[in-house]
Enzyme design. Structure first.
Site, PDB file in Angstrom:
ATOM      1  N   ASP A 292      11.620   6.003   3.246  1.00 36.88           N
ATOM      2  CA  ASP A 292      10.738   6.498   2.208  1.00 36.88           C
ATOM      3  C   ASP A 292      10.135   8.061   2.222  1.00 36.88           C
ATOM      4  OD1 ASP A 292       9.757   6.929  -0.351  1.00 36.88           O
ATOM      5  OD2 ASP A 292       8.020   5.392  -0.061  1.00 36.88           O
TER       6      ASP A 292
ATOM      7  N   ASP B  53       4.136  10.830   4.952  1.00 36.42           N
ATOM      8  CA  ASP B  53       3.491   9.596   4.632  1.00 36.42           C
ATOM      9  C   ASP B  53       3.692   8.449   5.768  1.00 36.42           C
ATOM     10  OD1 ASP B  53       1.680   7.861   3.292  1.00 36.42           O
ATOM     11  OD2 ASP B  53       3.256   6.991   1.709  1.00 36.42           O
TER      12      ASP B  53
END
Length: 328
Positions: free
Chosen positions: A220, A203
């Protein structure tokens, strides 16, 4: 049965007690950070700087998949790459449980959003991704799924059509647009051939990059999966074809300093963009009974939103039939 309010009992007291139980004594300071899939908080410590605690959405990943992500990020950090690994708690693990919630604790990473129109920044980002992929290629994930047409395209579009999110008058148009787009996605993958798959960030868009005086940090890794290398590059591109081609050139100039790039993967850029569009709408739909989602995405059930998605998929179908950004 799916828990429609998975975080209803995640109160401030529960959060602070959870960290205390894992060996991270808190001083009572607590601030929620922006996150929808999980719940993420900055928490003050009795000693030392604040930490960031991530409470995983129940039922999304199993323990093995979460620990695989933690292990990958640890490998990156041990290779002196700017990734932020989970901290080991008093139980000797990076994954902890309290009152039914699984959570992990991370050092707080400061930084600012980079400007990806800057050629030097693009090359530096390319070097970082090349180094990350060199580590990611060393071994595969075993517990985490990959990025594929079924999981990112066929399944979420079927879910949307089956669960009444698309207005009745637009359902046939959405089905047709999706089917045509997925046909082109399959052709893109066929033209690219058998490309290598490796552990990715998954991502890698600008919001997951923090810039410091030492350069970029990726944060993340929650969506980390197996997939083609281009998945971590294409989301950093913006603008028209000419501008994206220029940006890609600088990214790859840095990237190939540390890892070879298979140019056949350029045929997958628009296909992966299309899968992300379909998957994103399906993700919102699957989380709709979480009270945070209708508040955050109030336009999701409006006809206007679905008109835009249909037009977007039709445009992507045309783009996927065009030649890649560079001749191969």
């Amino acid at each position: 049965m799916t828990n429609t309010t998975p975080y209803a009992t995640l109160t401030p007291d529960c959060i602070l007690n959870a960290l205390d139980s894992a060996g991270f004594p808190c001083d009572g300071r607590l601030a929620a950070l922006n996150s929808y899939e999980n719940r993420v908080y900055q928490i003050g410590m009795e000693e030392g700087p604040p930490v960031v605690a991530k409470f995983y959405r129940p039922g999304r990943w199993n323990d093995a998949a979460i620990l695989e992500e933690h292990e990958f990020v640890r490998e990156l950090a041990e290779s002196e790459l700017p990734a932020v690994p989970a901290l080991v708690g008093g139980d000797g693990s990076t994954l902890h449980t309290h009152q039914g919630f699984r959570f992990a604790v991370f050092p707080r990473q400061g930084g600012y959003a980079p400007e990806f129109n800057d050629d030097a920044i693009l090359e530096q980002m390319g070097r970082l991704l090349g180094r990350i992929h060199a580590v990611g290629a060393l071994r595969p994930y075993q517990a985490r799924p990959g990025i594929d047409i079924a999981g990112f395209g066929e399944e979420p579009s079927a879910y949307l059509l089956a669960h009444g999110f698309i207005p009745a008058e637009l359902r046939d148009a959405y089905r047709d647009a999706t089917e045509r787009a997925l046909d082109q996605v399959r052709r893109c993958f066929e033209r690219a051939g058998e490309v290598a798959r490796l552990r990715l960030h998954g991502d890698c868009y600008a919001g997951n990059v923090l810039w410091t005086g030492d350069g970029p940090h990726l944060v993340d890794f929650d969506d980390s999966r197996m997939g083609p290398a281009i998945q971590d590059l294409w989301m950093l591109l913006s603008g028209d074809r000419g501008e994206m081609g220029r940006q890609l050139g600088h990214l790859l100039a840095g990237y190939e300093t540390f890892f070879d790039f298979d140019l056949r993967e350029l045929r997958l850029i628009e296909a992966l963009r299309t899968l992300r569009m379909i998957h994103y709408a399906g993700w919102i739909a699957r989380r709709w009974e979480d009270p945070a989602f209708p508040q955050a995405f109030p336009w999701f059930e409006s006809p206007g939103y679905w008109h835009e998605r249909i037009l977007e998929l039709r445009e992507q179908t045309v783009r996927m039939a065009e030649p890649p950004l560079w001749s191969i």
